[in-house]
Design an enzyme around this catalytic site. Sequence first.
Site, PDB file in Angstrom:
ATOM      1  N   ASP A  74       0.423  -0.927   0.001  1.00  0.00           N
ATOM      2  CA  ASP A  74      -0.240  -0.029  -0.337  1.00  0.00           C
ATOM      3  C   ASP A  74       0.428   1.319  -0.236  1.00  0.00           C
ATOM      4  OD1 ASP A  74      -2.791  -1.767   0.200  1.00  0.00           O
ATOM      5  OD2 ASP A  74      -2.253  -1.518   2.359  1.00  0.00           O
ATOM      6  N   GLY A  75       1.761   1.357   1.162  1.00  0.00           N
ATOM      7  CA  GLY A  75       2.577   2.747   0.614  1.00  0.00           C
ATOM      8  C   GLY A  75       3.391   2.363  -0.206  1.00  0.00           C
ATOM      9  N   THR A 190      -8.991   2.784   7.188  1.00  0.00           N
ATOM     10  CA  THR A 190      -8.551   1.495   7.683  1.00  0.00           C
ATOM     11  C   THR A 190      -6.872   1.811   8.007  1.00  0.00           C
ATOM     12  OG1 THR A 190      -7.935   1.203   5.012  1.00  0.00           O
ATOM     13  CG2 THR A 190     -10.226   0.298   6.646  1.00  0.00           C
ATOM     14  N   SER A 193      -6.199   5.989  11.249  1.00  0.00           N
ATOM     15  CA  SER A 193      -7.069   5.917  11.835  1.00  0.00           C
ATOM     16  C   SER A 193      -7.416   4.804  12.714  1.00  0.00           C
ATOM     17  CB  SER A 193      -7.632   6.806  11.312  1.00  0.00           C
ATOM     18  OG  SER A 193      -9.191   7.111  11.621  1.00  0.00           O
ATOM     19  N   ALA A 214      -3.485   9.187  21.038  1.00  0.00           N
ATOM     20  CA  ALA A 214      -3.223   9.137  22.595  1.00  0.00           C
ATOM     21  C   ALA A 214      -3.918  10.316  23.827  1.00  0.00           C
ATOM     22  CB  ALA A 214      -2.156   8.570  22.760  1.00  0.00           C
TER      23      ALA A 214
END
EC number: 2.7.1.23
Length: 294
Positions: A74-75, A190, A193, A214
Site C-alpha cells: 500500500d505504501g 482503514t 486512523s 492518545a
Amino acid sequence: MKIAVFGQFYQNSTSPIIARLFAFLNQNNIQVVIEEKFAAILIENKSIANTYQKFSSHKDLDKSFEMLISVGGDGTFLRATTLVRNSGIPILGINAGRLGFLATVQQENIETFLQLVLEKKYTISKRTLLSLKCASKIEEIKDLNFAMNEITVSRKDTTSMITIETYLNGEYLNSYWADGLIISTPTGSTGYSMSCGGPILTPEANCLVITPIAPHNLNARPLVIPDNTEIKLKVSGREENYLVSLDSRIASVKNEDILTIKKTPFKINMIEIPEETFLKTLRNKLLWGEDKRN
C-alpha cells in the site's frame, strides 16, 4: 495499449511477481514504460532486459497512458499517486507487500485480473485526497501537498504532548491535548486512523475523520465530518517544531503556524476488479465475520 509500471523495492519474493507481470504484458503486446529508478533495480537483479522505455517524473505521464501498475504494498500505491497526481490515469495495485488494502491483486491472480482489465471488466473507484496549506513555506513538501490516506500532525523531539487547536469552517471545535491528530480520508480510514480507534468509512462516503492520537482529554473521540469542510489547525507545545505528515512524506513545522486542510479538486482513479471489492477486502484482510472459536 500503453501502461506505466512503478515500484520501489525488490526482494526475492518480488521476482515471480515481476516475471508473471512482464510475461503477460509482453504476450499481449502492451507498450510498457517503467519508472527509471524501479527499472534500474529490476535490471540490476536481472529481472528484465534493458530494452524498455522509462519515465522519470509525473511530467512524463500524459493522456496516452491507459493506466499505471503499482508493484508493491500500500505504501508503494500511495507513492504512485504522487506520479499520477491530477492526470486521471487509473492505478492498479499488484500486492508484493503485506496487507494490501490498496494493492489488491495477489500474485496468483495476476494473469486473470489483468485479462479482465484488458477486457474493460472493471470499475473505477474514485478516491478523495486532502490538500495541505501552511502559513509558512514547507520546503520538504513543495508541490506534493496532498495525501490519499491522511494528514497527521504529531509531536517532535519530545515525550510531552502537544495542543492542537482545531477549527471547522472557521468555527472552533476543540483543543486536543494529545500525541497528535489524524485527518483521514475514507481510503485512510482503514490505516493509521483505524489503529487509533477511528471508524471505517466506505470509499464512496463523502466524509473525513478527525482522530486524536492518545488524547489525554479522554472525552475526545473520533469525529466524522463532511468532506467539504475546511479544517484549520494551530499546534503548540514545549518544542519549537512539530511534525506534519502527508501519507509517507514528513516535514517539520514551526509552532503556531496555521495549517489549512481541505479536499483537493481532483480524485485518484483506482481500478477495482469485481472479485476484489472493498467489502471483500474487509472480510479477507480484517477477517470480518470469522469466528476463531469454531
